[in-house]
Design a protein around this motif. Structure first.
Motif, PDB file in Angstrom:
ATOM      1  N   PRO A  16       0.840  -1.201   0.000  1.00 18.12           N
ATOM      2  CA  PRO A  16       0.000   0.000   0.000  1.00 18.12           C
ATOM      3  C   PRO A  16       0.876   1.251   0.000  1.00 18.12           C
ATOM      4  CG  PRO A  16      -0.077  -1.130   2.110  1.00 18.12           C
ATOM      5  CD  PRO A  16       0.619  -2.039   1.169  1.00 18.12           C
ATOM      6  N   GLY A  19      -0.161   4.266   3.800  1.00 19.20           N
ATOM      7  CA  GLY A  19      -0.884   3.640   4.899  1.00 19.20           C
ATOM      8  C   GLY A  19      -1.573   4.663   5.785  1.00 19.20           C
ATOM      9  N   LEU A 122      -0.067  -2.906  13.797  1.00 17.42           N
ATOM     10  CA  LEU A 122       1.337  -2.739  13.436  1.00 17.42           C
ATOM     11  C   LEU A 122       1.866  -3.940  12.659  1.00 17.42           C
ATOM     12  CD1 LEU A 122       2.742  -1.082  16.661  1.00 17.42           C
ATOM     13  CD2 LEU A 122       2.254  -0.022  14.470  1.00 17.42           C
ATOM     14  N   GLN A 124       0.462  -5.097  10.129  1.00 18.85           N
ATOM     15  CA  GLN A 124       0.091  -4.908   8.722  1.00 18.85           C
ATOM     16  C   GLN A 124       1.232  -4.157   8.024  1.00 18.85           C
ATOM     17  OE1 GLN A 124      -2.384  -6.686   8.130  1.00 18.85           O
ATOM     18  NE2 GLN A 124      -2.932  -6.884  10.287  1.00 18.85           N
ATOM     19  N   PRO A 125       1.322  -4.295   6.709  1.00 18.41           N
ATOM     20  CA  PRO A 125       2.480  -3.713   6.010  1.00 18.41           C
ATOM     21  C   PRO A 125       2.400  -2.194   5.853  1.00 18.41           C
ATOM     22  CG  PRO A 125       1.037  -4.800   4.459  1.00 18.41           C
ATOM     23  CD  PRO A 125       0.489  -5.090   5.818  1.00 18.41           C
ATOM     24  N   ILE A 126       2.411  -1.496   6.957  1.00 17.35           N
ATOM     25  CA  ILE A 126       2.456  -0.042   6.907  1.00 17.35           C
ATOM     26  C   ILE A 126       3.667   0.408   7.712  1.00 17.35           C
ATOM     27  CG2 ILE A 126      -0.020   0.318   6.625  1.00 17.35           C
ATOM     28  CD1 ILE A 126      -0.205   0.752   9.647  1.00 17.35           C
ATOM     29  N   HIS A 127       4.049   1.677   7.512  1.00 17.87           N
ATOM     30  CA  HIS A 127       5.113   2.205   8.361  1.00 17.87           C
ATOM     31  C   HIS A 127       4.537   2.442   9.738  1.00 17.87           C
ATOM     32  CE1 HIS A 127       7.874   2.763   5.075  1.00 17.87           C
ATOM     33  NE2 HIS A 127       6.932   3.369   4.378  1.00 17.87           N
ATOM     34  N   ASP A 130       2.795   5.713  10.155  1.00 18.63           N
ATOM     35  CA  ASP A 130       1.502   5.864   9.488  1.00 18.63           C
ATOM     36  C   ASP A 130       0.370   5.892  10.504  1.00 18.63           C
ATOM     37  OD1 ASP A 130       2.438   6.010   6.917  1.00 18.63           O
ATOM     38  OD2 ASP A 130       2.317   3.863   6.559  1.00 18.63           O
TER      39      ASP A 130
ATOM     40  N   LEU B  68       8.737  -6.102  14.522  1.00 18.55           N
ATOM     41  CA  LEU B  68       8.057  -5.201  15.445  1.00 18.55           C
ATOM     42  C   LEU B  68       8.927  -4.850  16.634  1.00 18.55           C
ATOM     43  CD1 LEU B  68       4.434  -6.619  15.399  1.00 18.55           C
ATOM     44  CD2 LEU B  68       5.315  -4.598  14.280  1.00 18.55           C
ATOM     45  N   ARG B  88       7.963  -4.132   6.065  1.00 11.45           N
ATOM     46  CA  ARG B  88       6.680  -4.077   5.355  1.00 11.45           C
ATOM     47  C   ARG B  88       6.543  -5.228   4.380  1.00 11.45           C
ATOM     48  NH1 ARG B  88       6.367   1.028   2.350  1.00 11.45           N
ATOM     49  NH2 ARG B  88       4.147   0.660   2.171  1.00 11.45           N
ATOM     50  N   LYS B  91       5.756  -8.212   6.484  1.00  6.23           N
ATOM     51  CA  LYS B  91       4.405  -8.181   7.041  1.00  6.23           C
ATOM     52  C   LYS B  91       3.331  -8.332   5.963  1.00  6.23           C
ATOM     53  CE  LYS B  91       5.305  -4.445   9.520  1.00  6.23           C
ATOM     54  NZ  LYS B  91       5.137  -3.342  10.491  1.00  6.23           N
ATOM     55  N   ARG B  92       3.702  -8.010   4.714  1.00  5.48           N
ATOM     56  CA  ARG B  92       2.752  -8.226   3.630  1.00  5.48           C
ATOM     57  C   ARG B  92       2.511  -9.707   3.399  1.00  5.48           C
ATOM     58  NH1 ARG B  92      -0.600  -9.228   1.325  1.00  5.48           N
ATOM     59  NH2 ARG B  92      -1.563  -8.549  -0.612  1.00  5.48           N
ATOM     60  N   ASN B 120      -3.463  -3.643   3.733  1.00  2.00           N
ATOM     61  CA  ASN B 120      -2.574  -4.491   2.952  1.00  2.00           C
ATOM     62  C   ASN B 120      -2.585  -4.140   1.471  1.00  2.00           C
ATOM     63  OD1 ASN B 120      -1.199  -6.812   4.504  1.00  2.00           O
ATOM     64  ND2 ASN B 120      -3.205  -6.598   5.455  1.00  2.00           N
ATOM     65  N   GLY B 121      -3.318  -3.087   1.133  1.00  2.00           N
ATOM     66  CA  GLY B 121      -3.325  -2.631  -0.250  1.00  2.00           C
ATOM     67  C   GLY B 121      -4.145  -3.500  -1.182  1.00  2.00           C
ATOM     68  N   LYS B 167      -4.987 -11.381   4.024  1.00  3.28           N
ATOM     69  CA  LYS B 167      -3.988 -10.846   3.093  1.00  3.28           C
ATOM     70  C   LYS B 167      -3.426 -11.919   2.174  1.00  3.28           C
ATOM     71  CE  LYS B 167      -1.376  -9.557   6.668  1.00  3.28           C
ATOM     72  NZ  LYS B 167      -0.241  -9.109   7.508  1.00  3.28           N
TER      73      LYS B 167
END
Lengths: 334, 338
Positions: A16, A19, A122, A124-127, A130, B68, B88, B91-92, B120-121, B167
């Motif tokens: 994404p 984010g 956290l 999830q693939p975001i900074h 964000d 994390l 990221r 985590k994706r 997750n876009g 995801k």
């Protein structure tokens, strides 16, 4: 996974892009549906409507003689009741608006923590930033919405009930005041966000935020009056002593962001205000006495309060930066 | 934290199928060593169980794998990526169910999943169909449009698994997936996990302190004790490593008189590699035959069969007693503590 290896990357949705926008959109939706949004809209609306009633009364009695007077429309915001001087729209908004900022931020991070949603978010693939950026952006959006609604309501009331139509320059001043009010509330929003990062329990954060709000906006003036009263020179002191003491007193009151905001709104809403600082010499005192009343244009008014505006923005930035750094350094687990 | 280089770098050795590999991974909080020189490997298509008491370092390990929290030293690779540098991307591809997972109570289950999907876009259409799929898989389809406030703990846990799956991950990391779930629900969840591995071919790492569950669902197990991985392998491998070197066989015999009993005892005792024979306390219970080394167990079982025929003993049951993970775990923890 395809066997193509290095030439073709695995077909997969891209990461994404922003984010923080996803976070902000979700938070914004939550705010709009929340009870606190409705409550605050009503509280701020009341805070504006009550003095509006008195202001309207006053304007009615003044208006016949004051045809052609400067900024009659803005008087809607700055005129108070004859008996109680603080019963003015700008003062009331100045007192209540910080609550908006606090209310939309005090549980931003610690709420996620206690609900157990923070690790999931956290993961999830975001900074990481964000999350806090998105929450700040959503808070700003809601605050902007509330302020525009309430001030639009006041302006509409003025136009319909009193038949006063704002001039172009008055609209500009109103917009400028709205922007500054927005910045002032953003300061409180950033402060609330800082509390929500530092204090683990949302209820404690709310209590501390509320206490500081009370201290600054309600008791702040009392306290500064008390302090300046202590350091005030005797009545028979020389004029120079009195003047320099005045400056110190003013400096002390300006330590409060609420004073800064009050000064800004006094100048922006009234083109007749040409001076906000205490005179520093006898010459300046004489000058002020001899001054012919004039009206300032908006940019001249802005010049007068530029330091105050910068100070408010700087405070907001400091609060947000502190919240940001604290959040980035925190462990995911409590 | 924003890093300058988001470029994908695959691990150099592309031939192996390790989805998780750590080398001397260590995490210290002040003086406390939460994770100590961890060497761990999890492969594609397997369920790996992290076993250990609360505070043994399981969750810290998981957080390091997801980027994390930063390791103090050592390195981790997840799907060949460094979670510290490219969190990221990791985590994706990794679905994570945190310990004591929480949801936004004011939103419905579906809305919660939508939020995760958009983080997750996933595009709208893809997200909606993925959500329908995972809700079906965890059996929450009929409650999907109720507020999460109204869900039971077990339903939240299942929604958590759906959330980790939405995801379309290659690896699932589940922290205590079965705590606070009733026994029937546990069976359902473990079934679901097995199905996921079969159908989607993903790898699962789960942490738990519930031994029987881990034993029933995991292909391999890592035993954690105070920050160290004290053992790693299948239950059998661990049994060999941490057992006392013996195996036990249960032998049920129908013996009418006392003479038969002493005859049976001497026959069993006479077998090779049998060290002890424990007669039953009453007629109904089986005999216990203890064999050393444990590897000779199947050999001894055949010999018992033959001997029973030769000596005209009526055999009713004959089975090896699989060491329970419970015993292995206790032995492992005691041994490392010593």
């Amino acid at each position: 996974m395809s066997a193509a290896g290095s030439t073709v990357e695995v077909a997969r949705d891209p990461l994404p892009r922003a984010g923080w926008r996803v976070v902000a959109a979700k938070e914004f939706g939550d705010h709009l549906l929340s009870v606190r949004f409705i409550v605050l809209l009503i509280v701020l609306g009341l805070a504006a409507a009550i003095p509006l009633y008195f202001a309207a009364d006053q304007i009615r009695s003044v208006a016949p003689q004051a045809s052609g007077a400067a900024a009659v429309f803005l008087a809607l915001f700055t005129l108070g009741s004859q008996d109680i001087a603080v019963l003015r729209v700008d003062t009331f908004v100045g007192i209540v608006a910080p609550l908006l900022g606090l209310a939309f931020a005090f549980d931003a991070v610690n709420g996620e923590r206690s609900e157990g949603t923070l690790p999931r978010l956290l993961a999830q693939p975001i900074h990481r930033d964000d999350v806090i950026n998105g929450k700040f952006a959503a808070g700003m959006a809601v605050i902007g919405l509330v302020l525009v609604t309430v001030i639009g309501f006041i302006a509409g009331f003025g136009m319909i009930r009193l038949g006063i139509v704002p001039h172009g320059s008055e609209v500009e001043r109103l917009a400028a005041w709205l922007v500054v009010t927005f910045l002032y509330v953003a300061l409180w929003l950033a402060f609330g966000l800082l509390l929500s990062v530092l204090i683990r329990r949302a209820a404690t954060a709310a209590l501390i935020g509320f206490g500081i709000w009370l201290l600054v906006t309600v008791f702040g003036e009392l306290i500064t009056t008390l302090i300046t009263g202590l350091i005030a020179p005797a009545a028979n002191a020389s004029t120079d002593t009195i003047l320099s003491s005045l400056q110190i007193q003013q400096f002390i009151t300006r330590l409060l962001p609420s004073t800064l905001y009050r000064e800004i709104s006094a100048v922006l809403l009234n083109p007749g205000v040409t001076q906000i600082s205490a005179p520093t010499s006898i010459g300046q005192v004489q000058q002020a006495q001899q001054q012919i009343p004039t009206l300032l244009t908006l940019d001249q008014s802005f010049l007068l309060v530029w330091p105050q505006v910068v100070a408010i923005v700087a405070l907001a930035v400091i609060c947000f930066a502190a919240a940001y750094v604290a959040f980035m350094r925190q462990e995911v687990r409590a | 934290m924003r890093r300058a280089k988001p470029a994908v770098k695959r691990a150099s050795g592309g031939d192996d199928d390790a989805v998780i590999r750590t080398r001397r991974l260590t995490k210290r909080y002040g003086n406390l060593v939460a994770v100590n020189n961890l060497d761990l490997e999890v492969h594609r298509g397997e369920i790996f169980g992290l076993l250990g008491q609360n505070g043994a370092g399981k969750t810290t390990t998981i957080l390091m794998l997801l980027g994390l929290t930063e390791p103090t030293s050592g390195e981790a690779r997840v799907m060949g990526l460094d979670p510290e540098r490219e969190p990221r991307l990791v985590k994706r591809r990794v679905g994570y169910l945190p310990d004591a997972v929480g949801f936004y109570g004011g939103l419905t289950g579906r809305q919660n999943l939508r939020y995760t999907a958009s983080l997750n876009g996933l595009r709208r259409a893809a997200a909606e169909s993925a959500i329908v799929d995972v809700l079906e898989q965890v059996g929450l389809t009929d409650r999907a449009d109720d507020r999460v406030d109204t869900y039971s703990r077990g339903m939240r846990q299942r929604l958590g698994i759906a959330d980790a799956l939405v995801k379309g991950p290659d690896l699932l990391i589940l922290d205590e997936p079965t705590t606070a779930i009733d026994p029937l629900g546990v069976v359902e969840i473990l079934d679901l996990l097995r199905r996921l591995v079969h159908e989607r071919g993903l790898a699962i790492m789960l942490s738990s302190h519930l031994l029987t569950q881990v034993q029933s669902v995991c292909d391999r197990i890592g035993i954690f004790a105070s920050g160290r991985l004290v053992g790693q392998g299948t239950v059998d491998e661990l049994a060999t490593a941490f057992g006392d070197g013996t195996a036990t066989i249960e032998v049920g015999l129908e013996l009418p008189g006392p003479a038969d009993i002493s005859r049976a005892e001497s026959v069993l005792r006479g077998l090779n590699t049998v060290t002890h024979v424990i007669p039953p306390a009453d007629d109904r219970s089986p005999w216990q035959v203890i064999v050393r080394p444990a590897a000779a167990e199947s050999q001894v079982r055949q010999e018992i069969l033959v001997a029973a025929v030769e000596h005209d003993l009526r055999l009713t049951t004959l089975r090896p007693i699989v060491p329970s993970l419970d015993d292995i775990y206790r032995a492992a923890v005691v041994r490392t503590a010593a």
